[in-house]
Design a protein around this motif. Structure first.
Motif, PDB file in Angstrom:
ATOM      1  N   TYR A   1     -12.206  26.934  25.603  1.00 18.32           N
ATOM      2  CA  TYR A   1     -12.069  27.401  26.501  1.00 18.32           C
ATOM      3  C   TYR A   1     -12.989  27.554  27.501  1.00 18.32           C
ATOM      4  N   ASN A   2     -12.687  26.093  28.439  1.00 15.80           N
ATOM      5  CA  ASN A   2     -13.225  26.078  29.573  1.00 15.80           C
ATOM      6  C   ASN A   2     -12.615  24.308  30.214  1.00 15.80           C
ATOM      7  N   LEU A   3     -12.353  25.189  31.911  1.00 16.71           N
ATOM      8  CA  LEU A   3     -11.332  24.236  32.278  1.00 16.71           C
ATOM      9  C   LEU A   3     -12.004  22.748  32.758  1.00 16.71           C
ATOM     10  N   LEU A   4     -13.433  23.099  32.241  1.00 16.82           N
ATOM     11  CA  LEU A   4     -13.694  21.582  32.343  1.00 16.82           C
ATOM     12  C   LEU A   4     -13.819  20.820  31.040  1.00 16.82           C
ATOM     13  N   ALA A   5     -13.354  21.217  30.195  1.00 16.79           N
ATOM     14  CA  ALA A   5     -13.154  19.803  28.729  1.00 16.79           C
ATOM     15  C   ALA A   5     -11.708  19.703  29.757  1.00 16.79           C
ATOM     16  N   GLY A   6     -10.160  20.067  30.145  1.00 16.35           N
ATOM     17  CA  GLY A   6      -9.681  19.736  30.738  1.00 16.35           C
ATOM     18  C   GLY A   6      -9.709  18.549  32.020  1.00 16.35           C
ATOM     19  N   LEU A   7     -10.271  18.971  32.602  1.00 16.51           N
ATOM     20  CA  LEU A   7     -11.139  18.540  33.782  1.00 16.51           C
ATOM     21  C   LEU A   7     -11.601  16.494  33.154  1.00 16.51           C
ATOM     22  N   SER A   8     -12.366  17.317  32.712  1.00 17.27           N
ATOM     23  CA  SER A   8     -13.407  15.797  31.704  1.00 17.27           C
ATOM     24  C   SER A   8     -11.620  14.751  31.848  1.00 17.27           C
ATOM     25  N   LEU A   9     -10.758  15.270  30.386  1.00 16.60           N
ATOM     26  CA  LEU A   9      -9.458  14.366  30.154  1.00 16.60           C
ATOM     27  C   LEU A   9      -8.940  13.634  31.171  1.00 16.60           C
ATOM     28  N   SER A  10      -8.632  15.306  31.860  1.00 15.35           N
ATOM     29  CA  SER A  10      -8.029  14.153  33.184  1.00 15.35           C
ATOM     30  C   SER A  10      -8.242  13.497  33.723  1.00 15.35           C
ATOM     31  N   LEU A  11      -9.414  13.060  34.258  1.00 17.11           N
ATOM     32  CA  LEU A  11     -10.411  12.081  35.281  1.00 17.11           C
ATOM     33  C   LEU A  11     -10.753  10.920  34.042  1.00 17.11           C
ATOM     34  N   ALA A  12     -10.947  11.125  33.165  1.00 20.31           N
ATOM     35  CA  ALA A  12     -10.839   9.462  32.890  1.00 20.31           C
ATOM     36  C   ALA A  12      -9.767   9.250  32.211  1.00 20.31           C
ATOM     37  N   ASP A  13      -8.198  10.257  32.772  1.00 21.31           N
ATOM     38  CA  ASP A  13      -6.856   9.307  32.752  1.00 21.31           C
ATOM     39  C   ASP A  13      -5.500  10.643  32.950  1.00 21.31           C
ATOM     40  N   PRO A  14      -5.296  10.304  33.926  1.00 17.37           N
ATOM     41  CA  PRO A  14      -4.242  11.204  34.558  1.00 17.37           C
ATOM     42  C   PRO A  14      -3.930  11.479  34.375  1.00 17.37           C
ATOM     43  N   ASP A  15      -2.588  10.991  33.299  1.00 14.28           N
ATOM     44  CA  ASP A  15      -1.469  10.399  32.278  1.00 14.28           C
ATOM     45  C   ASP A  15      -1.914  10.518  31.342  1.00 14.28           C
ATOM     46  N   ALA A  16      -2.802  11.125  30.842  1.00 10.13           N
ATOM     47  CA  ALA A  16      -3.064  11.608  29.455  1.00 10.13           C
ATOM     48  C   ALA A  16      -2.464  12.656  28.741  1.00 10.13           C
ATOM     49  N   ASP A  17      -2.040  12.539  27.237  1.00 11.93           N
ATOM     50  CA  ASP A  17      -1.622  13.502  26.870  1.00 11.93           C
ATOM     51  C   ASP A  17      -2.536  14.367  26.435  1.00 11.93           C
ATOM     52  N   PRO A  18      -2.252  16.268  26.856  1.00  5.82           N
ATOM     53  CA  PRO A  18      -3.477  17.007  26.434  1.00  5.82           C
ATOM     54  C   PRO A  18      -3.323  16.783  24.334  1.00  5.82           C
ATOM     55  N   PRO A  19      -5.008  17.453  24.048  1.00  7.28           N
ATOM     56  CA  PRO A  19      -4.098  17.282  22.426  1.00  7.28           C
ATOM     57  C   PRO A  19      -3.820  17.527  21.984  1.00  7.28           C
ATOM     58  N   GLY A  20      -3.088  16.712  20.493  1.00  6.42           N
ATOM     59  CA  GLY A  20      -1.760  17.482  20.147  1.00  6.42           C
ATOM     60  C   GLY A  20      -0.541  17.852  20.434  1.00  6.42           C
ATOM     61  N   ALA A  21      -0.349  17.315  21.337  1.00  6.37           N
ATOM     62  CA  ALA A  21       1.419  17.197  22.529  1.00  6.37           C
ATOM     63  C   ALA A  21       1.365  15.820  22.276  1.00  6.37           C
ATOM     64  N   ASN A  22       3.680  15.866  22.300  1.00  6.08           N
ATOM     65  CA  ASN A  22       4.011  14.694  22.626  1.00  6.08           C
ATOM     66  C   ASN A  22       3.550  13.432  20.826  1.00  6.08           C
ATOM     67  N   ASP A  23       2.774  14.005  19.653  1.00  7.03           N
ATOM     68  CA  ASP A  23       2.479  13.811  18.612  1.00  7.03           C
ATOM     69  C   ASP A  23       4.245  13.491  18.285  1.00  7.03           C
ATOM     70  N   PRO A  24       4.616  12.068  18.125  1.00  6.73           N
ATOM     71  CA  PRO A  24       5.974  11.697  17.069  1.00  6.73           C
ATOM     72  C   PRO A  24       6.008  11.839  16.172  1.00  6.73           C
ATOM     73  N   ASP A  25       4.661  11.981  14.924  1.00  6.74           N
ATOM     74  CA  ASP A  25       4.172  12.709  13.407  1.00  6.74           C
ATOM     75  C   ASP A  25       5.027  13.917  13.672  1.00  6.74           C
ATOM     76  N   ARG A  26       4.489  14.783  14.286  1.00 11.84           N
ATOM     77  CA  ARG A  26       4.206  16.352  14.095  1.00 11.84           C
ATOM     78  C   ARG A  26       6.220  17.342  13.690  1.00 11.84           C
ATOM     79  N   LYS A  27       6.779  17.550  12.750  1.00 18.95           N
ATOM     80  CA  LYS A  27       7.261  18.125  12.446  1.00 18.95           C
ATOM     81  C   LYS A  27       7.839  19.726  12.981  1.00 18.95           C
ATOM     82  N   LEU A  28       8.650  20.233  13.097  1.00 20.80           N
ATOM     83  CA  LEU A  28       8.618  21.278  13.693  1.00 20.80           C
ATOM     84  C   LEU A  28       8.958  22.444  11.994  1.00 20.80           C
ATOM     85  N   THR A  29       8.871  23.192  12.073  1.00 24.81           N
ATOM     86  CA  THR A  29       8.904  24.007  10.975  1.00 24.81           C
ATOM     87  C   THR A  29       9.671  25.171  11.196  1.00 24.81           C
TER      88      THR A  29
END
Length: 315
Positions: free
Chosen positions: A44-72
């Motif tokens: 719960y800190n914006l720096l976590a997202g900022l570090s991810l985006s600075l490394a790759d501005p087109d990165a997926d957020p953790p857990g998003a767009n996972d083709p193996d994850r299914k609806l429940t």
């Protein structure tokens, strides 16, 4: 799915982004303790997202767009995350995306309104962005087999989503829309936005280079289309989560709120005076994200903590 077409990032820009990412990561606090060893880490800190985006501005957020994850059966609708102006999916959703996944959701996030490799997205024409969102949602529905999605949108992401719902057939495909500090009725940007769009030369520059900004100034033709005939559409549940300390939505944070049936408007400070989050900290505000979970699944509410939330960084 979350990539945006455009010009690849240059080597120099990648190197600078990598250095800045390392700095942000160095000062970000550790993730929350995991309740289950299979859970994704949530910070719960914006720096976590900022570090991810600075490394790759087109990165997926953790857990998003996972083709193996299914609806429940518990969560039969995928959740689509729509970032705000001058943001990216990574910097916006590095906390909410893994939190949703840990609660059993299938999560998707897109980048829009910007070029590949560039860290400031959401600046392009909002009508084009709404059209892009329409295609993204159709892709999500096809991939998952669901009939509808739920949407969580920050800032500009809410009027972009609502334009899609009103103009591109999205009302039948969206069951719930949750807005975090949404610019539903625009902003004057403390008077600066109004001034820039009224003066001919600056208005032409804005329209040419960052048209999405002018479209969100109070009274714009775009916002009139978004809100034409009323704030809401039949069959959709709406929740707005806003902060009294929001200095981006001006002249009043209450411009975030919607009026109509099946609407819940929430002011964070009404239940916790220690909450000092503003327009951006709401993305990393554990209270706001708990309220988001409850809006998506009101039959299984989670506790909303009373906690001291810092401006900008969250907590």
């Amino acid at each position: 799915m979350a990539k945006v077409a455009g010009v690849p990032r240059t080597g120099g820009r990648r190197r600078v982004g990598g250095v800045l990412s390392a700095v942000a990561r160095r000062f970000a606090p550790p993730p929350e303790p995991r309740k289950d060893p299979h859970d994704l880490p949530v910070t719960y800190n914006l720096l976590a997202g900022l570090s991810l985006s600075l490394a790759d501005p087109d990165a997926d957020p953790p857990g998003a767009n996972d083709p193996d994850r299914k609806l429940t059966d518990l969560h039969p609708r995928p959740v689509v995350l729509v970032h705000g102006m001058a943001m990216t999916a990574a910097v916006s959703w590095a906390a909410l995306s893994p939190l949703l996944v840990n609660h059993g959701y299938c999560v998707f996030a897109l980048n829009y309104g910007g070029r590949t490799g560039r860290g400031l997205k959401g600046l392009g024409d909002n009508v084009a962005s709404a059209r892009l969102l329409a295609g993204f949602v159709d892709d999500v529905l096809e991939r998952t087999g669901a009939e509808q999605v739920d949407v969580v949108a920050h800032s500009q992401g809410s009027p972009v989503t609502r334009y899609y719902m009103r103009r591109f057939g999205g009302a039948e495909k969206v069951a719930t829309l949750v807005g975090l500090s949404p610019s539903n009725h625009g902003s004057t940007a403390n008077g600066m936005g109004t001034a820039l769009t009224r003066f001919g030369p600056t208005r032409r520059a804005v329209d040419r280079f960052v048209p999405g900004t002018a479209q969100l100034v109070v009274g714009s033709a775009y916002l009139r289309e978004v809100n034409e005939g009323g704030d809401t559409l039949p069959g959709v549940d709406y929740t707005v989560i806003a902060s009294k300390h929001d200095k981006v939505i001006t002249p009043s944070y209450r411009q975030a709120f919607l009026d109509g049936p099946r609407v819940t408007n929430i002011t964070l400070q009404d239940t916790c005076r220690k909450d000092r989050s503003e327009h951006y900290a709401v993305l990393y505000n554990r209270r706001a994200l708990a309220l988001t979970l409850n809006a998506l699944d009101p039959e299984h509410p989670v506790p909303v903590p009373s906690a001291r939330i810092r401006p900008l960084l969250g907590g």
